[in-house]
Design a protein around this motif. Structure first.
Motif, PDB file in Angstrom:
ATOM      1  N   ALA A  15       0.831  -1.206   0.000  1.00  0.00           N
ATOM      2  CA  ALA A  15       0.000   0.000   0.000  1.00  0.00           C
ATOM      3  C   ALA A  15       0.868   1.259   0.000  1.00  0.00           C
ATOM      4  O   ALA A  15       0.573   2.224  -0.717  1.00  0.00           O
ATOM      5  N   ASN A  16       1.923   1.259   0.801  1.00  0.00           N
ATOM      6  CA  ASN A  16       2.817   2.409   0.799  1.00  0.00           C
ATOM      7  C   ASN A  16       3.447   2.607  -0.576  1.00  0.00           C
ATOM      8  O   ASN A  16       3.556   3.731  -1.066  1.00  0.00           O
ATOM      9  N   THR A  45       3.744  14.694   6.053  1.00  0.00           N
ATOM     10  CA  THR A  45       3.035  13.452   6.370  1.00  0.00           C
ATOM     11  C   THR A  45       3.928  12.253   6.102  1.00  0.00           C
ATOM     12  O   THR A  45       3.999  11.320   6.916  1.00  0.00           O
ATOM     13  N   LEU A  46       4.620  12.266   4.970  1.00  0.00           N
ATOM     14  CA  LEU A  46       5.541  11.169   4.643  1.00  0.00           C
ATOM     15  C   LEU A  46       6.675  11.074   5.655  1.00  0.00           C
ATOM     16  O   LEU A  46       7.059   9.972   6.068  1.00  0.00           O
ATOM     17  N   LEU A  47       7.198  12.225   6.053  1.00  0.00           N
ATOM     18  CA  LEU A  47       8.277  12.239   7.040  1.00  0.00           C
ATOM     19  C   LEU A  47       7.789  11.655   8.368  1.00  0.00           C
ATOM     20  O   LEU A  47       8.507  10.893   9.020  1.00  0.00           O
ATOM     21  N   GLN A  87      12.303   0.831   5.077  1.00  0.00           N
ATOM     22  CA  GLN A  87      11.813   0.413   6.395  1.00  0.00           C
ATOM     23  C   GLN A  87      10.751  -0.663   6.258  1.00  0.00           C
ATOM     24  O   GLN A  87      10.733  -1.631   7.016  1.00  0.00           O
ATOM     25  N   ASP A  88       9.863  -0.510   5.288  1.00  0.00           N
ATOM     26  CA  ASP A  88       8.827  -1.528   5.077  1.00  0.00           C
ATOM     27  C   ASP A  88       9.435  -2.879   4.709  1.00  0.00           C
ATOM     28  O   ASP A  88       8.959  -3.925   5.156  1.00  0.00           O
ATOM     29  N   HIS A 131      -1.476   2.503  11.864  1.00  0.00           N
ATOM     30  CA  HIS A 131      -1.051   3.902  11.852  1.00  0.00           C
ATOM     31  C   HIS A 131      -0.727   4.342  10.420  1.00  0.00           C
ATOM     32  O   HIS A 131      -1.125   5.426   9.983  1.00  0.00           O
ATOM     33  N   SER A 132      -0.031   3.501   9.694  1.00  0.00           N
ATOM     34  CA  SER A 132       0.288   3.823   8.301  1.00  0.00           C
ATOM     35  C   SER A 132      -0.977   3.914   7.455  1.00  0.00           C
ATOM     36  O   SER A 132      -1.085   4.794   6.588  1.00  0.00           O
TER      37      SER A 132
END
Length: 162
Positions: A15-16, A45-47, A87-88, A131-132
């Motif tokens: 999704a990200n 928001t991305l940060l 990170q994902d 949260h994401s």
């Protein structure tokens, strides 16, 4: 339990990436354009997303928690998007090595306000991915406010249908 949690981690990664692809193709000025939301821009928001995932990663791996410093690091939007994607990937790889017993382990930690908490690892992981999801919804709304109308669906059911 492990298969469910890994499913959420892989879904979160997918999704990200759907939104990362859209934002990478967005006119760079729109990354920082003020939009009404929890954070003032797509970049902010991305940060926050990357920082939150990273701080939880550091916390769970018992590493120094330095992700809060990202906001002052002067990162480009590309740096942030790449950092979030990395990170994902780390979440998925790490979680593949866990077993159900490890997922039930109670994690003791302090948040950024130095408040003390205890939760099983699986609850924390679900929180991270939820949260994401919350902030991806905000990103979609922000993108629509900026005139982007062709956006991919990032619903969990969309991912499982692939």
């Amino acid at each position: 339990m492990k298969s469910l949690i890994i499913s959420y981690a892989i879904y979160n990664q997918w999704a990200n990436l759907q939104l990362i692809h859209v934002i990478q193709n967005l006119e760079p000025a729109k990354h920082h354009q003020t939009v009404v939301s929890s954070f003032p821009s797509i970049y902010s928001t991305l940060l926050h997303l990357m920082g939150a995932e990273t701080i939880w990663w550091q916390r769970l791996r018992e590493e120094p928690q330095t992700a809060w410093q990202l906001k002052d690091a002067g990162l480009s939007t590309s740096d942030v998007l790449n950092g979030l994607a990395r990170q994902d990937t780390l979440w998925v790889e790490w979680m593949n090595g866990l077993n159900d017993e490890q997922l039930e382990k109670v994690i003791v930690y302090k948040n950024l306000k130095k408040e003390y908490f205890e939760q099983p690892l699986w609850q924390i992981l679900l929180h991270i991915f939820n949260h994401s999801t919350y902030h991806r919804g905000q990103l979609v709304t922000m993108l629509r406010q900026l005139g982007i109308t062709e956006l991919p669906s990032t619903d969990y059911i969309q991912w499982v249908r692939i």
